[in-house]
Design a protein around this motif. Structure first.
Motif, mmCIF file in Angstrom:
data_model
loop_
_atom_site.group_PDB
_atom_site.id
_atom_site.type_symbol
_atom_site.label_atom_id
_atom_site.label_comp_id
_atom_site.label_asym_id
_atom_site.label_seq_id
_atom_site.Cartn_x
_atom_site.Cartn_y
_atom_site.Cartn_z
ATOM 1 N N UNK A 113 2.783 6.941 -6.733
ATOM 2 C CA UNK A 113 1.906 7.874 -7.457
ATOM 3 C C UNK A 113 2.284 9.324 -7.154
ATOM 4 N N UNK A 114 2.567 9.581 -5.893
ATOM 5 C CA UNK A 114 2.915 10.956 -5.507
ATOM 6 C C UNK A 114 4.249 11.386 -6.108
ATOM 7 N N UNK A 115 5.204 10.448 -6.129
ATOM 8 C CA UNK A 115 6.515 10.774 -6.709
ATOM 9 C C UNK A 115 6.378 11.057 -8.204
ATOM 10 N N UNK A 116 5.553 10.248 -8.870
ATOM 11 C CA UNK A 116 5.347 10.456 -10.305
ATOM 12 C C UNK A 116 4.717 11.830 -10.547
ATOM 13 N N UNK B 128 0.814 -1.204 0.000
ATOM 14 C CA UNK B 128 0.000 0.000 0.000
ATOM 15 C C UNK B 128 0.860 1.273 0.000
ATOM 16 N N UNK B 129 1.823 1.345 0.903
ATOM 17 C CA UNK B 129 2.633 2.568 0.952
ATOM 18 C C UNK B 129 3.463 2.734 -0.321
ATOM 19 N N UNK B 130 3.957 1.640 -0.856
ATOM 20 C CA UNK B 130 4.718 1.739 -2.107
ATOM 21 C C UNK B 130 3.860 2.344 -3.212
ATOM 22 N N UNK B 131 2.624 1.855 -3.318
ATOM 23 C CA UNK B 131 1.724 2.315 -4.396
ATOM 24 C C UNK B 131 1.435 3.812 -4.238
ATOM 25 N N UNK B 132 1.060 4.220 -3.030
ATOM 26 C CA UNK B 132 0.684 5.621 -2.818
ATOM 27 C C UNK B 132 1.875 6.548 -3.037
ATOM 28 N N UNK C 45 13.637 23.917 -17.254
ATOM 29 C CA UNK C 45 15.087 23.736 -17.162
ATOM 30 C C UNK C 45 15.726 24.580 -16.056
ATOM 31 N N UNK C 46 14.893 25.263 -15.267
ATOM 32 C CA UNK C 46 15.445 26.003 -14.120
ATOM 33 C C UNK C 46 15.799 25.078 -12.953
ATOM 34 N N UNK C 47 15.375 23.807 -13.075
ATOM 35 C CA UNK C 47 15.652 22.860 -12.001
ATOM 36 C C UNK C 47 16.124 21.525 -12.592
ATOM 37 N N UNK C 48 17.064 20.887 -11.937
ATOM 38 C CA UNK C 48 17.567 19.585 -12.401
ATOM 39 C C UNK C 48 17.410 18.570 -11.275
ATOM 40 N N UNK C 49 16.965 17.375 -11.653
ATOM 41 C CA UNK C 49 16.797 16.345 -10.611
ATOM 42 C C UNK C 49 16.756 14.975 -11.277
ATOM 43 N N UNK C 50 16.993 13.949 -10.488
ATOM 44 C CA UNK C 50 16.820 12.575 -10.953
ATOM 45 C C UNK C 50 15.527 12.052 -10.326
ATOM 46 N N UNK C 51 14.672 11.459 -11.145
ATOM 47 C CA UNK C 51 13.420 10.907 -10.616
ATOM 48 C C UNK C 51 13.745 9.756 -9.657
ATOM 49 N N UNK C 52 13.335 9.860 -8.376
ATOM 50 C CA UNK C 52 13.697 8.797 -7.421
ATOM 51 C C UNK C 52 12.929 7.497 -7.682
ATOM 52 N N UNK C 53 13.572 6.385 -7.427
ATOM 53 C CA UNK C 53 12.949 5.077 -7.617
ATOM 54 C C UNK C 53 12.315 4.549 -6.345
ATOM 55 N N UNK C 54 12.336 5.388 -5.298
ATOM 56 C CA UNK C 54 11.761 4.974 -4.022
ATOM 57 C C UNK C 54 12.059 6.021 -2.967
ATOM 58 N N UNK D 242 12.727 18.105 -1.545
ATOM 59 C CA UNK D 242 11.270 18.138 -1.565
ATOM 60 C C UNK D 242 10.745 16.766 -1.175
ATOM 61 N N UNK D 243 9.874 16.707 -0.191
ATOM 62 C CA UNK D 243 9.254 15.428 0.136
ATOM 63 C C UNK D 243 7.874 15.351 -0.496
ATOM 64 N N UNK D 244 7.608 14.205 -1.104
ATOM 65 C CA UNK D 244 6.289 14.002 -1.720
ATOM 66 C C UNK D 244 5.396 13.125 -0.843
ATOM 67 N N UNK D 245 5.836 12.870 0.395
ATOM 68 C CA UNK D 245 5.181 11.815 1.178
ATOM 69 C C UNK D 245 3.829 12.215 1.740
ATOM 70 N N UNK D 246 3.692 13.457 2.172
ATOM 71 C CA UNK D 246 2.517 13.756 2.997
ATOM 72 C C UNK D 246 1.427 14.560 2.287
ATOM 73 N N UNK D 247 1.666 14.980 1.056
ATOM 74 C CA UNK D 247 0.624 15.728 0.333
ATOM 75 C C UNK D 247 -0.016 14.817 -0.715
ATOM 76 N N UNK D 248 -1.325 14.939 -0.898
ATOM 77 C CA UNK D 248 -1.947 14.140 -1.969
ATOM 78 C C UNK D 248 -1.643 14.771 -3.330
#
Lengths: 395, 395
Positions: free
Chosen positions: B300-303, B293-297, B315-324, B374-380
């Motif tokens: 989605x938020x990370x995506x 469940x937590x992985x799925x949620x 292009x004002x910001x650079x980042x690697x999309x996290x895998x977890x 930036x944390x994506x954990x707590x916002x929908x």
């Protein structure tokens, strides 16, 4: 692997080895320092924990403030008020048992070589805890009325300690209680010498019959300037449950802020699950009945142990009947040519099927080898009488 | 009051001040480092706690072994086996959150002036925790594949550190994951230089889609001699509940024994109430569903956050999309003459109603002022999109 130099002067508790022998079948143990599991209010704690999860699941399961969970701080403030101490919820922090309060005091205050005065004897884990931070411990002698204040003053003047650590009420292991007159004197000494006094008070609520004198913290209003020099450590471990690991520390604001910072990097915060459960328990109003119950049971056991010691060991042992707490502190007199070495006595006692803790490890310096500690907390009266009979046989 | 010299080089977390601003109404916060309370399995934990109190009230409420509650150690041993690590229950100790594992490593291993290599950037509380024990921290650079092993080797050779501290999987704050090839290389470096490697792994179970490479500890059988040099710290905080404060540490026997001794004087033991609850929870078999469940949620938020960042900040910001894990680690590029100072950006963002943490405090040395977390954990997802829009407006 090379370890930190701070480990050089510390070893695992000397009584851990003894505890390994306690698994022997049929042993009656007076060696422990813990309350009786049979007295835990399991139903009350189950209700408190369910309520915490139902009413405040976020608070009970999420990260929390390092200082402590606010509803618990409010309850502890009220609990302390009932014991004569005025403290705002913000004037205390929750610690992971009062052991952590000691650790935070060491971390916050002690630089290598700093002197700290403790009672001789004192709580074993205090000695090791402060030594890990490099403290040089000085022992102040204790009698039936607690620490001897004239000797304490001389030691303060001589050593200028970082602080003085006392268990003024039903001390571990001494069982002694500092008299009201000496309490006032300790606070006066604190002000006169600008010395911080740490009052560790896990046993103060466990009194038999008459309540002990007010805590040092409760007496600070009587001695101007003393409040800013007193640290008070409390705990639910001996009266409710050690497994919750809920302690607290009241201290001057600046010290409390530094200790909070140290706690942030020690364990972030104490389990909010345990904190929310403890808060609900205190709120439920069951604590007075729980306290009345444990006081009654321990009082009976203490009376039984005192009577049995007199009957079975006679003048070969000297002790003061404790007015509360969990312990008898006794001294082998050697009368009638009997044993006067508590280490040898402990070995013989184990052979006879009874265990206690020799007193020497409780001294930071100059151990009295004739002393020993007996806990009456976890054996019922029948076992206490049987155990003390075996002690008599071993002597 | 005079405090210990160890406090001289440490201050309360730099981001605590920022967190005080988060109370502002309507703020969308990506600043936190915690999981979403809405995902806690409250019912499962309530059942586990009731069962612990019903079946083992003594164990759950009494003092316990410093090493940990045996039923929990057995469950954690099985949990680790499911992640490819063979460890006896006696080969791990339970800690009060993995923060305490770090504290015990500092206490056990670090003498004043000892060098410790950490990642640049690394977990904020690690920096402060080790510095409190007098550590001199050296930063090893990190890229999208985790710590750069050639640079790490050069730093090990130059500084002969007491140990190397890594968060190899979904690092905080970097979000980076050490590649399998680099993991093997790190273990080889450990053996070659006789260097202890501490693997902090609170996020490894929070993967999106493909599982990360095995932990360093799981790979030790492939590199002879490495097992005796690796310490692994685990935690239930990010996957089940931080409020339980349940972490664990797997380490070579001698180190584990010293850390246990230090823990004895730090907090005696971790709450047995929380330990027994965690043990019952793991035994209940609910963990796999909770993890799914937590992985799925979080996936989605990370995506959603990654897509919104590209859309709104370009292009004002650079980042690697996290895998977890829980974090995006990003860098302001300054493209198009836009802001490249994350501290200034953070102030402007707060004005626009969105918060994140500037990256500088995460560096033990040589901070990169253009970075941010930036944390994506707590916002929908809706809040994430709204928040990133505000970020775009602030830039």
């Amino acid at each position: 692997m090379q370890f930190a130099t701070r480990l050089d002067n510390v070893e695992t508790s000397a009584i851990r080895e003894l505890f390994k022998l306690l698994g022997k079948p049929g042993i009656i143990s007076f060696a422990g320092g813990f309350p009786d599991s049979a007295m835990f209010d399991v139903e009350g704690l189950r209700e408190a924990s369910s309520k915490a999860l139902a009413e405040e699941p976020g608070g009970a399961l999420q990260y929390g403030a390092t200082e402590g969970y606010d509803p618990l701080r409010a309850q502890l403030s009220a609990f302390m008020k009932g014991k004569g101490v005025e403290v705002d919820p913000a004037g205390l922090i929750v610690t992971t048992g009062s052991q952590q309060a000691l650790d935070l005091l060491g971390k916050t205050l002690v630089s290598r070589g700093d002197k700290v005065i403790v009672e001789g004897p004192t709580f074993l884990a205090t000695i090791q805890c402060f030594r890990l931070y490099g403290a040089h411990l000085i022992s102040a002698p204790v009698d039936a009325e607690g620490v001897q204040v004239d000797r304490l003053e001389a030691l303060i003047a001589e050593h200028q300690p970082k602080f003085v650590y006392l268990i003024p009420t039903f001390g571990n292991p001494s069982g002694a209680t500092l008299s009201l007159e000496r309490r006032r004197k300790v606070l006066e000494l604190a002000v006169k010498h600008g010395t911080v006094i740490v009052e560790d008070d896990p046993y103060g609520d466990l009194y038999f019959g008459k309540a002990p004198p007010p805590s040092l913290m409760a007496l600070t209003p009587e001695v101007p300037g003393s409040r800013e020099l007193v640290v008070h450590c409390g705990s639910l471990s001996k009266v409710l449950s050690p497994g919750l690991r809920i302690g607290w520390m009241i201290a001057p604001a600046e010290l409390l802020a530094k200790a909070t910072m140290c706690k942030q990097f020690s364990d972030a915060h104490t389990s909010t699950f345990a904190q929310a459960t403890a808060a609900q328990y205190l709120k439920s109003g069951r604590m007075p009945d729980t306290l009345a119950h444990v006081r009654k049971v321990y009082a009976e056991r203490a009376a039984a142990m005192g009577a049995a010691l007199k009957r079975e060991l006679g003048d070969a042992i000297a002790f003061t009947q404790p007015g509360g707490g969990l312990f008898f502190w006794a001294r082998l007199t050697g009368a009638g040519g009997k044993l006067a070495d508590a280490n040898v006595f402990a070995q013989r006692a184990i052979e006879k099927g009874v265990a206690f803790v020799p007193g020497a490890p409780f001294y930071a310096e100059k151990p009295d080898l004739a002393t020993l500690r007996l806990s009456f907390a976890t054996a019922n009266i029948e076992k206490i009488e049987e155990g003390i009979q075996r002690l008599g046989a071993a002597l």
